[in-house]
Design an enzyme around this catalytic site. Structure first.
Site, PDB file in Angstrom:
ATOM      1  CB  ALA A  28    -113.236 -46.506  38.467  1.00  0.00           C
ATOM      2  CB  THR A  32    -112.381 -53.309  38.479  1.00  0.00           C
ATOM      3  OG1 THR A  32    -113.561 -53.821  37.861  1.00  0.00           O
ATOM      4  CG2 THR A  32    -112.686 -51.990  39.170  1.00  0.00           C
ATOM      5  CG  HIS A 127    -112.739 -37.012  36.147  1.00  0.00           C
ATOM      6  ND1 HIS A 127    -113.496 -37.971  36.763  1.00  0.00           N
ATOM      7  CD2 HIS A 127    -113.494 -35.883  36.178  1.00  0.00           C
ATOM      8  CE1 HIS A 127    -114.662 -37.452  37.140  1.00  0.00           C
ATOM      9  NE2 HIS A 127    -114.684 -36.196  36.790  1.00  0.00           N
ATOM     10  CB  CYS A 135     -95.799 -26.993  34.631  1.00  0.00           C
ATOM     11  SG  CYS A 135     -95.227 -25.702  35.768  1.00  0.00           S
ATOM     12  CB  CYS A 138     -95.286 -22.414  32.869  1.00  0.00           C
ATOM     13  SG  CYS A 138     -94.575 -24.028  32.456  1.00  0.00           S
ATOM     14  CB  SER A 202    -120.573 -44.745  42.217  1.00  0.00           C
ATOM     15  OG  SER A 202    -119.695 -43.643  42.100  1.00  0.00           O
ATOM     16  CB  ILE A 244    -118.340 -54.093  33.012  1.00  0.00           C
ATOM     17  CG1 ILE A 244    -119.163 -53.174  33.915  1.00  0.00           C
ATOM     18  CG2 ILE A 244    -118.024 -53.425  31.683  1.00  0.00           C
ATOM     19  CD1 ILE A 244    -118.364 -52.055  34.550  1.00  0.00           C
TER      20      ILE A 244
HETATM   21  P1  NAD Z   1    -116.454 -45.355  41.396  1.00  0.00           P
HETATM   22  O1  NAD Z   1    -115.267 -45.958  42.071  1.00  0.00           O
HETATM   23  O2  NAD Z   1    -117.211 -44.303  42.111  1.00  0.00           O
HETATM   24  O3  NAD Z   1    -117.510 -46.482  41.017  1.00  0.00           O
HETATM   25  C1  NAD Z   1    -117.161 -47.594  40.258  1.00  0.00           C
HETATM   26  C2  NAD Z   1    -118.383 -48.493  40.164  1.00  0.00           C
HETATM   27  O4  NAD Z   1    -118.059 -49.586  39.311  1.00  0.00           O
HETATM   28  C3  NAD Z   1    -118.822 -49.072  41.510  1.00  0.00           C
HETATM   29  O5  NAD Z   1    -120.194 -48.803  41.703  1.00  0.00           O
HETATM   30  C4  NAD Z   1    -118.538 -50.580  41.372  1.00  0.00           C
HETATM   31  O6  NAD Z   1    -119.505 -51.357  42.021  1.00  0.00           O
HETATM   32  C5  NAD Z   1    -118.578 -50.781  39.889  1.00  0.00           C
HETATM   33  N1  NAD Z   1    -117.731 -51.889  39.398  1.00  0.00           N
HETATM   34  C6  NAD Z   1    -116.423 -52.121  39.682  1.00  0.00           C
HETATM   35  N2  NAD Z   1    -115.960 -53.167  38.976  1.00  0.00           N
HETATM   36  C7  NAD Z   1    -117.001 -53.637  38.245  1.00  0.00           C
HETATM   37  C8  NAD Z   1    -117.157 -54.698  37.322  1.00  0.00           C
HETATM   38  N3  NAD Z   1    -116.140 -55.500  36.978  1.00  0.00           N
HETATM   39  N4  NAD Z   1    -118.370 -54.872  36.753  1.00  0.00           N
HETATM   40  C9  NAD Z   1    -119.419 -54.070  37.086  1.00  0.00           C
HETATM   41  N5  NAD Z   1    -119.327 -53.037  37.944  1.00  0.00           N
HETATM   42  C10 NAD Z   1    -118.136 -52.817  38.513  1.00  0.00           C
HETATM   43  O7  NAD Z   1    -115.963 -44.895  39.980  1.00  0.00           O
HETATM   44  P2  NAD Z   1    -116.329 -43.611  39.184  1.00  0.00           P
HETATM   45  O8  NAD Z   1    -117.782 -43.350  39.218  1.00  0.00           O
HETATM   46  O9  NAD Z   1    -115.654 -43.727  37.889  1.00  0.00           O
HETATM   47  O10 NAD Z   1    -115.634 -42.422  40.040  1.00  0.00           O
HETATM   48  C11 NAD Z   1    -114.343 -42.495  40.541  1.00  0.00           C
HETATM   49  C12 NAD Z   1    -113.439 -41.385  40.021  1.00  0.00           C
HETATM   50  O11 NAD Z   1    -112.096 -41.778  40.254  1.00  0.00           O
HETATM   51  C13 NAD Z   1    -113.549 -41.221  38.535  1.00  0.00           C
HETATM   52  O12 NAD Z   1    -114.105 -40.007  38.304  1.00  0.00           O
HETATM   53  C14 NAD Z   1    -112.132 -41.329  37.983  1.00  0.00           C
HETATM   54  O13 NAD Z   1    -111.661 -40.049  37.633  1.00  0.00           O
HETATM   55  C15 NAD Z   1    -111.289 -41.824  39.098  1.00  0.00           C
HETATM   56  N6  NAD Z   1    -110.751 -43.213  38.950  1.00  0.00           N
HETATM   57  C16 NAD Z   1    -110.297 -43.641  37.740  1.00  0.00           C
HETATM   58  C17 NAD Z   1    -109.785 -44.920  37.606  1.00  0.00           C
HETATM   59  C18 NAD Z   1    -109.282 -45.382  36.261  1.00  0.00           C
HETATM   60  O14 NAD Z   1    -108.870 -44.554  35.449  1.00  0.00           O
HETATM   61  N7  NAD Z   1    -109.322 -46.681  35.953  1.00  0.00           N
HETATM   62  C19 NAD Z   1    -109.735 -45.777  38.706  1.00  0.00           C
HETATM   63  C20 NAD Z   1    -110.206 -45.296  39.951  1.00  0.00           C
HETATM   64  C21 NAD Z   1    -110.728 -44.005  40.035  1.00  0.00           C
END
Ligand code: NAD
Length: 254
Positions: A28, A32, A127, A135, A138, A202, A244
């Protein structure tokens, strides 16, 4: 950090230059900067509201109509619909264009990698995706936007048009199994790559986080890019803590 001369950046660039079969695993955190909040970062949805995690289970979705109605309202207003890919997504497209990216495993459901230009056949959405609905009875799949039109039209919990079953976004909820073929493909790619780039995760969501130690055991180098420490920093050849959208271009395109 001053990017071009930072020793960790220099070391990571050297590992990327030497690699010919790279697997990227994104979480994720790569989205962000496109305006989609993560779950566990400092501004994460669950960091701010820990109770929300419990609501995200398949069992509550299937058994509580009120929760489904709230889920449809949340989907209507999901940040993804207005989000554009950022410099982090673009850097991974560049890595593919150079012929170095074998597979992009993403935990994200937002489709931003494909929107940025990553080839769909190289992306594994482990994910699932929010861009479709499925659905639960079905298995019929349809575009999310069609279902959202029905919600806007007054259906607060639209049912499957084929069989009347419960519709859900085509994402993997807690308590729901991953697609075995996708997991097997991700695991194979990780165990046959020469460099794994784990970005914005994470690394605490399993089973997919297990591809990181699996790649390492099979001999791959490991670069971690994240804003804060992850559960697997100790395994990495290079750890880069920072944004990032700044670090990936410095590693790949600048
Ligand atoms: P997580 O929320 O567990 O971790 C995200 C990590 O990214 C954190 O450690 C945070 O510190 C870091 N982070 C955030 N913004 C950043 C930036 N700009 N630069 C550097 N680091 C940054 O995310 P995860 O491990 O992907 O797990 C969450 C689950 O939730 C995923 O499996 C996913 O399925 C879902 N999810 C998806 C989205 C999406 O599609 N964008 C958003 C939220 C959650």
């Amino acid at each position: 950090m001053s990017m071009p001369t930072d020793p960790a950046i220099v070391a990571a660039r050297a590992l990327i230059a030497a690699a010919s079969r790279i697997v990227a695993l994104t979480g994720a955190g790569i989205s962000t900067e496109s305006g989609i909040p993560d779950f566990r970062g400092p501004q994460g949805v669950w960091t701010k509201n820990p109770g929300a995690e419990k609501l995200a289970t398949l069992q509550t979705y299937m058994t509580e109509p009120d929760l489904r109605r709230r889920a449809w309202q949340a989907r209507l207003h999901h940040e993804t619909w207005d989000a554009l890919p950022n410099a982090g997504h673009a850097a991974l497209v560049a890595l593919e264009t150079r012929g170095q990216l074998d597979t992009l495993i993403t935990q994200n459901i937002d489709g931003l990698h494909q929107r940025a230009g990553s080839s769909a056949q190289r992306v594994i959405e482990i994910h699932g995706t929010i861009h479709d609905v499925v659905c639960m009875a079905c298995g019929d799949r349809a575009p999310m936007q069609t279902a959202l039109q029905r919600v806007r039209g007054g259906e607060d919990d639209p049912a499957c048009l084929r069989c009347g079953g419960i519709l859900k976004s085509a994402t993997i909820s807690f308590g729901q199994s991953l697609v075995i073929a996708d997991l097997a493909r991700a695991d194979r790619a990780a165990r046959s790559c020469d460099l794994l780039l784990a970005i914005g995760s994470s690394l605490s969501v399993f089973p997919i986080a297990a591809v990181v130690p699996a790649a390492k055991r099979a001999g791959a180098k490991l670069i971690l890019v994240n804003g804060q420490a992850t559960a697997m920093d100790a395994l990495a050849d290079v750890v880069l803590h920072g944004r990032i959208g700044e670090i990936l271009p410095a590693l790949i395109t600048e």
